[in-house]
Design a protein around this motif. Structure first.
Motif, PDB file in Angstrom:
ATOM      1  N   LEU A  33      42.376  -5.560 129.700  1.00 52.60           N
ATOM      2  CA  LEU A  33      41.024  -5.034 129.556  1.00 52.60           C
ATOM      3  C   LEU A  33      40.012  -5.914 130.287  1.00 52.60           C
ATOM      4  CD1 LEU A  33      40.956  -3.972 125.792  1.00 52.60           C
ATOM      5  CD2 LEU A  33      40.767  -2.451 127.762  1.00 52.60           C
ATOM      6  N   ALA A  34      40.120  -7.221 130.073  1.00 52.63           N
ATOM      7  CA  ALA A  34      39.173  -8.152 130.711  1.00 52.63           C
ATOM      8  C   ALA A  34      39.262  -8.053 132.232  1.00 52.63           C
ATOM      9  CB  ALA A  34      39.455  -9.578 130.247  1.00 52.63           C
ATOM     10  N   LYS A  35      40.462  -7.967 132.753  1.00 53.04           N
ATOM     11  CA  LYS A  35      40.642  -7.849 134.204  1.00 53.04           C
ATOM     12  C   LYS A  35      40.046  -6.544 134.714  1.00 53.04           C
ATOM     13  CE  LYS A  35      44.167  -8.251 137.815  1.00 53.04           C
ATOM     14  NZ  LYS A  35      45.616  -8.457 138.095  1.00 53.04           N
ATOM     15  N   GLU A  36      40.250  -5.447 133.969  1.00 52.06           N
ATOM     16  CA  GLU A  36      39.680  -4.157 134.353  1.00 52.06           C
ATOM     17  C   GLU A  36      38.155  -4.198 134.342  1.00 52.06           C
ATOM     18  OE1 GLU A  36      40.906  -1.154 135.312  1.00 52.06           O
ATOM     19  OE2 GLU A  36      42.872  -2.083 135.565  1.00 52.06           O
ATOM     20  N   CYS A  37      37.592  -5.075 133.503  1.00 48.33           N
ATOM     21  CA  CYS A  37      36.131  -5.219 133.439  1.00 48.33           C
ATOM     22  C   CYS A  37      35.586  -6.088 134.563  1.00 48.33           C
ATOM     23  CB  CYS A  37      35.730  -5.811 132.090  1.00 48.33           C
ATOM     24  SG  CYS A  37      35.948  -4.678 130.700  1.00 48.33           S
ATOM     25  N   GLY A  38      36.469  -6.601 135.421  1.00 47.23           N
ATOM     26  CA  GLY A  38      36.038  -7.403 136.560  1.00 47.23           C
ATOM     27  C   GLY A  38      35.964  -8.882 136.298  1.00 47.23           C
ATOM     28  N   ILE A  39      36.502  -9.324 135.151  1.00 44.70           N
ATOM     29  CA  ILE A  39      36.475 -10.746 134.797  1.00 44.70           C
ATOM     30  C   ILE A  39      37.566 -11.483 135.573  1.00 44.70           C
ATOM     31  CG2 ILE A  39      36.883 -12.392 132.893  1.00 44.70           C
ATOM     32  CD1 ILE A  39      35.563 -10.296 131.053  1.00 44.70           C
ATOM     33  N   ASN A  40      37.246 -12.686 136.021  1.00 45.74           N
ATOM     34  CA  ASN A  40      38.184 -13.511 136.783  1.00 45.74           C
ATOM     35  C   ASN A  40      39.170 -14.173 135.824  1.00 45.74           C
ATOM     36  OD1 ASN A  40      39.448 -15.004 138.787  1.00 45.74           O
ATOM     37  ND2 ASN A  40      37.864 -16.590 138.831  1.00 45.74           N
ATOM     38  N   VAL A  41      40.177 -13.403 135.431  1.00 47.19           N
ATOM     39  CA  VAL A  41      41.156 -13.843 134.439  1.00 47.19           C
ATOM     40  C   VAL A  41      42.269 -14.625 135.124  1.00 47.19           C
ATOM     41  CG1 VAL A  41      42.762 -13.065 132.645  1.00 47.19           C
ATOM     42  CG2 VAL A  41      40.661 -11.792 133.075  1.00 47.19           C
ATOM     43  N   SER A  42      42.733 -15.668 134.446  1.00 54.11           N
ATOM     44  CA  SER A  42      43.894 -16.389 134.952  1.00 54.11           C
ATOM     45  C   SER A  42      45.099 -15.452 134.991  1.00 54.11           C
ATOM     46  CB  SER A  42      44.183 -17.587 134.039  1.00 54.11           C
ATOM     47  OG  SER A  42      45.201 -18.397 134.593  1.00 54.11           O
ATOM     48  N   GLU A  43      45.952 -15.587 136.003  1.00 52.02           N
ATOM     49  CA  GLU A  43      47.119 -14.718 136.127  1.00 52.02           C
ATOM     50  C   GLU A  43      47.935 -14.747 134.838  1.00 52.02           C
ATOM     51  OE1 GLU A  43      51.152 -14.307 138.893  1.00 52.02           O
ATOM     52  OE2 GLU A  43      49.463 -15.509 139.607  1.00 52.02           O
ATOM     53  N   PHE A  44      48.415 -13.581 134.405  1.00 53.87           N
ATOM     54  CA  PHE A  44      49.116 -13.501 133.124  1.00 53.87           C
ATOM     55  C   PHE A  44      50.270 -12.511 133.222  1.00 53.87           C
ATOM     56  CE2 PHE A  44      45.771 -10.336 133.199  1.00 53.87           C
ATOM     57  CZ  PHE A  44      46.357  -9.198 132.643  1.00 53.87           C
ATOM     58  N   LYS A  45      51.170 -12.590 132.273  1.00 56.43           N
ATOM     59  CA  LYS A  45      52.270 -11.633 132.188  1.00 56.43           C
ATOM     60  C   LYS A  45      52.857 -11.656 130.781  1.00 56.43           C
ATOM     61  CE  LYS A  45      56.305 -12.466 133.936  1.00 56.43           C
ATOM     62  NZ  LYS A  45      57.433 -12.765 134.866  1.00 56.43           N
ATOM     63  N   LEU A  46      53.658 -10.660 130.478  1.00 54.37           N
ATOM     64  CA  LEU A  46      54.357 -10.579 129.201  1.00 54.37           C
ATOM     65  C   LEU A  46      55.820 -10.916 129.443  1.00 54.37           C
ATOM     66  CD1 LEU A  46      53.530  -9.783 126.270  1.00 54.37           C
ATOM     67  CD2 LEU A  46      54.528  -7.540 126.729  1.00 54.37           C
ATOM     68  N   PHE A  47      56.276 -12.005 128.843  1.00 53.51           N
ATOM     69  CA  PHE A  47      57.665 -12.447 129.024  1.00 53.51           C
ATOM     70  C   PHE A  47      58.574 -11.733 128.024  1.00 53.51           C
ATOM     71  CE2 PHE A  47      55.251 -15.752 131.064  1.00 53.51           C
ATOM     72  CZ  PHE A  47      56.065 -16.170 132.111  1.00 53.51           C
ATOM     73  N   ASP A  48      59.749 -11.349 128.508  1.00 57.35           N
ATOM     74  CA  ASP A  48      60.684 -10.578 127.695  1.00 57.35           C
ATOM     75  C   ASP A  48      61.183 -11.359 126.489  1.00 57.35           C
ATOM     76  OD1 ASP A  48      60.499  -8.428 129.409  1.00 57.35           O
ATOM     77  OD2 ASP A  48      62.236  -9.032 130.615  1.00 57.35           O
ATOM     78  N   SER A  49      61.466 -10.636 125.434  1.00 59.69           N
ATOM     79  CA  SER A  49      62.017 -11.218 124.215  1.00 59.69           C
ATOM     80  C   SER A  49      62.917 -10.194 123.539  1.00 59.69           C
ATOM     81  CB  SER A  49      60.890 -11.621 123.255  1.00 59.69           C
ATOM     82  OG  SER A  49      61.392 -11.897 121.966  1.00 59.69           O
ATOM     83  N   LYS A  50      63.976 -10.684 122.896  1.00 58.56           N
ATOM     84  CA  LYS A  50      64.838  -9.819 122.093  1.00 58.56           C
ATOM     85  C   LYS A  50      64.328  -9.731 120.653  1.00 58.56           C
ATOM     86  CE  LYS A  50      68.916 -11.039 124.849  1.00 58.56           C
ATOM     87  NZ  LYS A  50      70.253 -11.704 124.831  1.00 58.56           N
ATOM     88  N   LEU A  51      63.376 -10.602 120.305  1.00 54.90           N
ATOM     89  CA  LEU A  51      62.891 -10.685 118.925  1.00 54.90           C
ATOM     90  C   LEU A  51      61.570  -9.953 118.717  1.00 54.90           C
ATOM     91  CD1 LEU A  51      63.547 -14.500 118.326  1.00 54.90           C
ATOM     92  CD2 LEU A  51      65.046 -12.580 117.739  1.00 54.90           C
ATOM     93  N   THR A  52      60.737  -9.871 119.767  1.00 48.59           N
ATOM     94  CA  THR A  52      59.427  -9.249 119.655  1.00 48.59           C
ATOM     95  C   THR A  52      59.221  -8.333 120.858  1.00 48.59           C
ATOM     96  OG1 THR A  52      58.133 -10.819 120.979  1.00 48.59           O
ATOM     97  CG2 THR A  52      58.625 -11.466 118.712  1.00 48.59           C
ATOM     98  N   LYS A  53      58.007  -7.799 120.970  1.00 46.56           N
ATOM     99  CA  LYS A  53      57.673  -6.976 122.128  1.00 46.56           C
ATOM    100  C   LYS A  53      57.304  -7.816 123.345  1.00 46.56           C
ATOM    101  CE  LYS A  53      56.386  -2.732 119.770  1.00 46.56           C
ATOM    102  NZ  LYS A  53      55.375  -1.643 119.619  1.00 46.56           N
TER     103      LYS A  53
END
Length: 368
Positions: A199-219
Motif C-alpha cells: 500500500l505504501a509503495k502504491e501511494c508513492g512512498i520511497n519504501v525499502s525493498e521488501f518481500k515475503l519469504f516462504d514458510s511451511k508454518l505461516t503464510k
C-alpha cells in the motif's frame, strides 16, 4: 569477556572517525580524529559538528553517550538476546558500561559506525532455515531450552532494534532483515506487514525493498532489504530522535520536528513532500508506531549531505490509542491536522491535497 573499557575508536568503512573515552561513570567524551575533520562529515549534524572540540553529552537518556552512538546499540529484541546471552555467562547487563556494550556490537550494529576494541565471538554453526529460526525464537520467548540455539539467534539478531524478533541474513549477496511473530502475536503479522508495504509503495512512498519469504508454518515471513548496506559498503544512518538527542521511548516529538530537521539538514529538495506523504499515510492508514526512531536520515556521500532514509516499519497498529508522534499537537489527527501542517510548513496546498487524495484512493481501492 573484557568488562572494563576506558577508550574506544569509532570507524566508518575502515576510516577512523574519532575516539570515545570514559571520564567517569556517567560521562563519556568524544573527539573527532584530525584526518576525519579534514575529509569526513558530521555524524550528528546538530550535536557533533566537525571540529577538534572535545564533546561531552548532557543528555539524560544514554548514560553519557551521544544519541548517534546509542543508535548503534540494539534495543527490543536485540537487547533481549544480549541480556539472555550474558545471563548464561553470569554477567549482569545492567552493570556494563556503554563502551563495553558498544564493544559487543562492534561491527554488526545498525548503520555504518563500528567500534574497537571488539569482543571475541564464538564460532558457531549457523542455520538460515526460517522455520527452524522461528521455532527457536518461540522456545526462547517461552523460556524453553530444549534444542535451542541461543548462540545462533544472538549471531543472527543480536544487533537488532525494535520489539519484534528478527534476524539479519545475507541472501544472494544482499543483506536482509527478516521478522517473526512476537509472543501473543498472530502468525499473520508477516503478510500483514507485507500488505502494508505494498500500500505504501502504491501511494508513492520511497519504501525499502521488501518481500515475503516462504514458510511451511505461516503464510510467510516479512523481509526488508537493508538500506544501510550497499554491497560491502556501510551507510551512515541517524534516527530523527537521535538527531534531536532524545529517546523514542518518550512520545515527545511532533511531525513538525521532522519537517524542521529536513529544512535544516536535507540536501534532497523532495524530502519535505516525501515526509508529508509518509505522515499522511500513517494517519490515514493507521500506522501509529511512528516514533522518532522510525524516521531516519542517511548521509549521501554523492550529494555530500543528509537525506531521508527509505521508509520502514510500516504496519497497521489498531491496538495503539494514539500516534507516537503527534501531528501539529494531536495524537489522533484527522485531515484537518494534515492541512494545518501543510499551512504551517508553507508547502504547496495543491500538491499536499493531491497527496492526501491519492493515499485515500489507494487505501480504499487496492485489492491485495
Amino acid at each position: 569477556m573484557q568488562l572494563t573499557i576506558q577508550k574506544m575508536e569509532v570507524y566508518y568503512n575502515n576510516q577512523l572517525v574519532g575516539y570515545l573515552e570514559m571520564i567517569d561513570e556517567d560521562t563519556i567524551a568524544f573527539q573527532y580524529d584530525t584526518d576525519w575533520i579534514k575529509k569526513g562529515f558530521s555524524i550528528s549534524p546538530f550535536s557533533l559538528p566537525l571540529s577538534d572540540k572535545v564533546y561531552i553529552s548532557n543528555s539524560p537518556y544514554f548514560k553519557g553517550l551521544y544519541a548517534v552512538f546509542n543508535d548503534s546499540l540494539p534495543d527490543g529484541w536485540g537487547e533481549f538476546l544480549i541480556r539472555r546471552m550474558l545471563l548464561r555467562k553470569k554477567i549482569n547487563f545492567e552493570k556494563l558500561s556503554p563502551l563495553v556494550r558498544l564493544s559487543l556490537v562492534n561491527q554488526t550494529g545498525l548503520g555504518g559506525l563500528e567500534y574497537l576494541p571488539k569482543q571475541k565471538k564464538d564460532q558457531i554453526n549457523e542455520t538460515t532455515d526460517l522455520d527452524l529460526i522461528a521455532a527457536d525464537i518461540n522456545k526462547e520467548l517461552n523460556n524453553r531450552t530444549d534444542g535451542l540455539s541461543l548462540d545462533n539467534l544472538y549471531k543472527l539478531g543480536g544487533a537488532s532494534g525494535g520489539a519484534r524478533p528478527k534476524v539479519h541474513l545475507k541472501i544472494n549477496n544482499e543483506e536482509w532483515i527478516i521478522k517473526f511473530a512476537a509472543i501473543n502475536e498472530s502468525s499473520l503479522v508477516g503478510i500483514e506487514e507485507y500488505k502494508a508495504n505494498i500500500l505504501a509503495k502504491e501511494c508513492g512512498i520511497n519504501v525499502s525493498e521488501f518481500k515475503l519469504f516462504d514458510s511451511k508454518l505461516t503464510k510467510g515471513f516479512f523481509g526488508t532489504k537493508r538500506f544501510d548496506r550497499i554491497g560491502d559498503k556501510k551507510i551512515h544512518v541517524i534516527a530523527l530522535s537521535s538527531i534531536l538527542e532524545t529517546t523514542h521511548q518518550i512520545s515527545n516529538l511532533d511531525y513538525i520536528h521532522l519537517f524542521q530537521v529536513i529544512q535544516k539538514i536535507s540536501v534532497n529538495p523532495d524530502d519535505l513532500y516525501e515526509a508529508y506523504r509518509r505522515m499522511c499515510f500513517n494517519v490515514l492508514y493507521g500506522n501509529k508506531d511512528d516514533h522518532g526512531k522510525n524516521h531516519s536520515f542517511i548521509y549521501d556521500e554523492v550529494k555530500k549531505g543528509y537525506v531521508l532514509s527509505k521508509a520502514y516499519d510500516i504496519t497497521n497498529t489498531i491496538d495503539k490509542l494514539e500516534h507516537e508522534m503527534t501531528v501539529n499537537g494531536s495524537g489522533n489527527p484527522t485531515e484537518k491536522e494534515l492541512i494545518e501542517v501543510q499551512e504551517r510548513m508553507q508547502l504547496s496546498k495543491e500538491k499536499c491535497l493531491s497527496i492526501i487524495e491519492n493515499i485515500k484512493r489507494v487505501i480504499n481501492n487496492i485489492t491485495l
